[in-house]
Enzyme design. Structure first.
Site, PDB file in Angstrom:
ATOM      1  N   ASP A 277      -2.238  -4.974  11.369  1.00 14.12           N
ATOM      2  CA  ASP A 277      -2.327  -6.551  12.110  1.00 14.12           C
ATOM      3  C   ASP A 277      -0.933  -6.539  12.930  1.00 14.12           C
ATOM      4  O   ASP A 277      -0.457  -5.571  13.088  1.00 14.12           O
ATOM      5  CB  ASP A 277      -2.401  -7.564  10.769  1.00 14.12           C
ATOM      6  CG  ASP A 277      -3.063  -8.894  11.537  1.00 14.12           C
ATOM      7  OD1 ASP A 277      -2.948  -9.473  12.352  1.00 14.12           O
ATOM      8  OD2 ASP A 277      -3.978  -9.277  10.566  1.00 14.12           O
TER       9      ASP A 277
ATOM     10  N   ASP B  85      -3.528   0.996  -1.837  1.00 11.86           N
ATOM     11  CA  ASP B  85      -4.154   1.626  -0.761  1.00 11.86           C
ATOM     12  C   ASP B  85      -4.819   0.458   0.115  1.00 11.86           C
ATOM     13  O   ASP B  85      -5.991   0.172   0.087  1.00 11.86           O
ATOM     14  CB  ASP B  85      -5.043   2.658  -1.267  1.00 11.86           C
ATOM     15  CG  ASP B  85      -5.660   3.407  -0.013  1.00 11.86           C
ATOM     16  OD1 ASP B  85      -5.105   3.389   1.142  1.00 11.86           O
ATOM     17  OD2 ASP B  85      -6.600   4.058  -0.382  1.00 11.86           O
TER      18      ASP B  85
HETATM   19  O1  C5P Z   1     -13.762  10.057  -3.906  1.00 16.81           O
HETATM   20  P1  C5P Z   1     -12.480  10.680  -3.152  1.00 16.81           P
HETATM   21  O2  C5P Z   1     -11.517  11.748  -3.759  1.00 16.81           O
HETATM   22  O3  C5P Z   1     -13.039  11.157  -1.773  1.00 16.81           O
HETATM   23  O4  C5P Z   1     -11.436   9.439  -2.815  1.00 16.81           O
HETATM   24  C1  C5P Z   1     -10.534   9.435  -1.758  1.00 16.81           C
HETATM   25  C2  C5P Z   1      -9.688   8.356  -1.852  1.00 16.81           C
HETATM   26  O5  C5P Z   1      -8.476   8.339  -0.881  1.00 16.81           O
HETATM   27  C3  C5P Z   1     -10.427   6.871  -1.563  1.00 16.81           C
HETATM   28  O6  C5P Z   1     -10.226   5.927  -2.266  1.00 16.81           O
HETATM   29  C4  C5P Z   1     -10.230   6.845   0.150  1.00 16.81           C
HETATM   30  O7  C5P Z   1     -10.172   5.508   0.183  1.00 16.81           O
HETATM   31  C5  C5P Z   1      -8.747   7.269  -0.111  1.00 16.81           C
HETATM   32  N1  C5P Z   1      -8.214   8.004   1.360  1.00 16.81           N
HETATM   33  C6  C5P Z   1      -8.881   8.964   1.979  1.00 16.81           C
HETATM   34  N2  C5P Z   1      -8.054   9.385   3.154  1.00 16.81           N
HETATM   35  C7  C5P Z   1      -7.255   8.721   3.620  1.00 16.81           C
HETATM   36  C8  C5P Z   1      -6.779   7.750   2.918  1.00 16.81           C
HETATM   37  C9  C5P Z   1      -7.087   7.239   1.817  1.00 16.81           C
HETATM   38  O8  C5P Z   1      -9.769   9.286   1.558  1.00 16.81           O
HETATM   39  N3  C5P Z   1      -6.724   9.141   4.748  1.00 16.81           N
END
Ligand code: C5P
Length: 230
Positions: free
Chosen positions: A69, A64
């Site tokens: 860029d 992720d």
């Molecule tokens: O702890 P939590 O369940 O909120 O984690 C969600 C994860 O998903 C985090 O690592 C965050 O960076 C990622 N994420 C997100 N929304 C997005 C893409 C990735 O919350 N659209």
């Protein structure tokens, strides 16, 4: 849904700052989660070798890094990332169609060079910490489809709008909370069963499991909450 089918649809967000902390969590959670999500915090701390270490624990890896860029830079970066054996990589859709296409092409070229199966390129649409914006969601989803992405990262509540314009999209869905837990900084949340019932291909679970007193027990409870699903 059998336990094996469910496992490949559950991604655990290893949002920690050392390889040791990530691998300790992964060893406990691999019975329940088939996908490990590695963000830039862990990737910077642990380096690319974390990917092989997680694969040794029978987990596929979603990197992720949300690349954004100029197209050449994204294409070259994605190519090197494709060589390390990941299963998913994402790009910010707001980087534009040419950037997404460069990323998609670079990723598959790198995987091919290293003899890995083709990873799944995903476009990040509207962050789950942001308020909903359906016009933007739809136009970014169309762009992702046109650029050759296999799918998108979106909120559970976005899935039907994404599929209206990108029917074959693989949907990777963060913003997952168990019914009784808080939202933290997420705005658009769903429970695991709501997200899967809404058509999520993979749900991304972070703090509801990793910040629990007993992450293994929280993971088992999460899987148990899915037992009624198809
Ligand atoms: O702890 P939590 O369940 O909120 O984690 C969600 C994860 O998903 C985090 O690592 C965050 O960076 C990622 N994420 C997100 N929304 C997005 C893409 C990735 O919350 N659209």
């Amino acid at each position: 849904m059998g336990d094996r089918d469910v496992r490949g649809r559950l991604a655990i967000a290893l949002d920690v700052d050392s390889a040791q902390a990530a691998l300790d969590l992964a060893k406990n959670l691999t019975p329940h989660f088939g996908v490990a999500k590695v963000g830039y915090e862990l990737y910077a701390a642990a380096g690319p070798q974390i990917v092989g270490q997680l694969r040794d624990l029978e987990m596929s890896v979603f990197l992720d890094l949300k690349l954004h860029d100029i197209p050449t830079t994204v294409g070259k970066g994605a190519r090197v990332l494709g060589r390390i054996g990941i299963s998913y990589l994402n790009f910010h859709a707001s980087g534009g169609e040419a950037m997404l296409r460069a990323g998609v092409d670079g990723l598959s070229a790198g995987a091919d060079e290293a003899g890995h199966p083709a990873p799944v390129p995903l476009a990040v649409t509207v962050l789950t910490s942001d308020p909903p914006d359906m016009t933007r969601l739809r136009s970014l989803s169309v762009m992702a489809r046109e650029a050759g992405c296999a799918g998108v990262v979106c909120a559970a509540t976005d899935i039907s709008d994404v599929r209206a314009v990108f029917p074959a999209a693989v949907t990777m869905v963060p913003g997952i909370r168990m019914a009784e837990s808080g939202r933290d900084d997420q705005v658009r949340v769903a429970t695991p069963s709501e997200a899967l019932a809404a058509g999520a291909d993979v749900i991304v679970v972070g703090r509801s499991v990793t910040a629990a007193d007993d992450p293994s027990a929280a993971a088992a409870a999460l899987v148990a909450s899915l037992s009624g699903l198809g």
